[in-house]
Design an enzyme around this catalytic site. Structure first.
Site, PDB file in Angstrom:
ATOM      1  N   ASP A 180      -9.501   5.599  -0.307  1.00 16.10           N
ATOM      2  CA  ASP A 180      -8.480   6.059  -1.214  1.00 16.10           C
ATOM      3  C   ASP A 180      -9.254   6.807  -2.467  1.00 16.10           C
ATOM      4  O   ASP A 180     -10.564   6.741  -2.502  1.00 16.10           O
ATOM      5  CB  ASP A 180      -7.535   5.147  -1.904  1.00 16.10           C
ATOM      6  CG  ASP A 180      -7.935   3.885  -2.753  1.00 16.10           C
ATOM      7  OD1 ASP A 180      -9.335   4.012  -2.979  1.00 16.10           O
ATOM      8  OD2 ASP A 180      -7.235   3.337  -3.474  1.00 16.10           O
ATOM      9  N   GLU A 207       0.788  -1.192  -0.063  1.00 21.98           N
ATOM     10  CA  GLU A 207       0.027   0.059   0.064  1.00 21.98           C
ATOM     11  C   GLU A 207       0.929   1.218  -0.104  1.00 21.98           C
ATOM     12  O   GLU A 207       0.415   2.305  -0.868  1.00 21.98           O
ATOM     13  CB  GLU A 207      -0.838   0.042   1.133  1.00 21.98           C
ATOM     14  CG  GLU A 207      -2.223  -1.018   1.351  1.00 21.98           C
ATOM     15  CD  GLU A 207      -2.981  -0.823   0.043  1.00 21.98           C
ATOM     16  OE1 GLU A 207      -2.977   0.258  -0.651  1.00 21.98           O
ATOM     17  OE2 GLU A 207      -3.809  -1.809  -0.122  1.00 21.98           O
ATOM     18  N   TYR A 225      -6.358   5.781   5.332  1.00 22.38           N
ATOM     19  CA  TYR A 225      -6.407   4.607   4.515  1.00 22.38           C
ATOM     20  C   TYR A 225      -5.754   3.440   4.525  1.00 22.38           C
ATOM     21  O   TYR A 225      -6.032   2.254   4.448  1.00 22.38           O
ATOM     22  CB  TYR A 225      -6.130   5.353   2.942  1.00 22.38           C
ATOM     23  CG  TYR A 225      -6.155   4.248   1.753  1.00 22.38           C
ATOM     24  CD1 TYR A 225      -7.275   3.456   1.548  1.00 22.38           C
ATOM     25  CD2 TYR A 225      -4.652   3.970   1.587  1.00 22.38           C
ATOM     26  CE1 TYR A 225      -7.084   2.622   0.669  1.00 22.38           C
ATOM     27  CE2 TYR A 225      -4.583   2.813   0.496  1.00 22.38           C
ATOM     28  CZ  TYR A 225      -5.710   2.057   0.080  1.00 22.38           C
ATOM     29  OH  TYR A 225      -5.470   1.173  -0.680  1.00 22.38           O
TER      30      TYR A 225
END
Length: 347
Positions: free
Chosen positions: A139, A38, A121
């Site tokens: 996101d 991520e 997030y």
């Protein structure tokens, strides 16, 4: 805006099970794997990230190896991904995890949020995908999907719009499938509900989408986003100096743009040949100009560099002070892609 009459989870999850991409961090979704992936995927396309992710995991397979990695080697592994503050925060967080959590990422959303570089997030992605905790992971893809689903004309750069979207994601999320639900939303935004020319015919939520109902093909006007500020233009002058011991490189300051990375001798202003040679002289390097460098550009998020300069040579290899070095092996130094036009000349 009107609220949806039916939950989106059943058709979305059914669609996801049929079309989900096989990704290394999806097939083995440990907290470490999801976290690193991520962070890499922030402002970077999936296709670009995958080879970096594989190489990174081969060298640094766990939190402890990341925490203990030499910073220059770490930057070299990251070279080409850009936004180097991401990897600096990654290592800072890994060191905290080793010190305070026994080398395992904390098991709650709230504790994850306390780590450097982990925002709402990323914490939501780790917590839901790796730990099954029912928290949203909102996101840009998810903001776009929900702006269209609810025909929401709010500016997605405004906190209240994101909070409204997050609340709706939470409302729609099935508690027993939070990870798949979040990943399905991300996949939908990446593959179908794209910024331009969304493929509404293939969308599993087309019959529920109030934006599509209200706007037809004009649904791509959503989400609303305030225009970006103009980038600051900066002229950068570069002097590539070659000696029998390699190329002269200097380390950038520990804070600011490209913090802590290596670069050729550089001035972030327009300089003459004499001024650049004088800069070299302050490092104890006496050089002579041999040729001009081709002009180049590099665009950062908020800054645009226009690069120019010269090649130079020196017959001696003086001892340099800390923060400067003779680069004899490019594999040992991370030269950022901002200097890509000249980096190949230094190999």
């Amino acid at each position: 805006m009107k609220e949806l009459q039916y939950p989106i989870a059943p058709p979305l999850l059914a669609w996801f099970q049929n079309v989900r991409r096989s990704l290394p961090f999806r097939e083995d979704p440990t907290p470490y794997h999801v976290w690193v992936s991520e962070i890499m995927l922030q402002q970077t396309r999936m296709a670009a990230v995958l080879p970096y992710y594989e190489r990174f995991m081969n060298v640094l397979p766990d939190v402890r190896s990341l925490a203990e990695c030499d910073p220059d080697r770490l930057n070299k592994l990251w070279e080409g991904l850009g936004y180097y503050s991401r990897v600096r925060n990654l290592q800072k967080a890994a060191q905290i995890v080793c010190r305070d959590y026994g080398g395992e990422l904390p098991r709650t959303y709230e504790e994850l949020l306390k780590l450097p570089g982990i925002g709402a997030y990323t914490a939501g992605a780790i917590a839901s995908i790796s730990m099954g905790i029912p928290v949203p992971a909102v996101d840009g893809n998810v903001l776009r999907v929900f702006s269209r689903l609810y025909n929401d004309e709010g500016d997605i750069l405004q906190p209240e719009t994101k909070e409204r979207c997050t609340g709706r994601v939470r409302q729609q999320m099935p508690p027993d499938a939070a990870g798949d639900f979040n990943q399905a939303l991300m996949e939908l935004g990446a593959m179908v509900c794209t910024p331009r020319s969304p493929d509404c015919v293939r969308c599993p939520l087309q019959d529920l989408c109030t934006g599509r109902e209200a706007r037809g093909d004009a649904v791509e006007a959503l989400p609303v986003k305030a225009p970006k500020k103009a980038r600051t233009a900066v002229t950068v002058t570069v002097l590539l100096i070659r000696s029998p011991g390699g190329w002269l490189v200097t380390r950038r300051p520990e804070k600011g743009l490209l913090a802590g990375l290596w670069q050729p001798l550089t001035a972030e202003k327009l300089c003459t040949e004499e001024e650049m040679l004088e800069m070299a002289g302050k490092l104890g390097v006496s050089a002579r100009i041999t040729a001009p460098l081709p002009a180049a550009k590099h665009i950062f998020t908020h800054v645009e560099w226009s690069l120019c300069g010269w090649m130079a040579e020196t017959d001696t290899v003086p001892v340099l002070s800390e923060g400067a070095a003779w680069m004899d092996d490019p594999a040992d130094y991370s030269i950022p892609s901002a200097f890509a036009a000249y980096r190949d000349m230094m190999i």
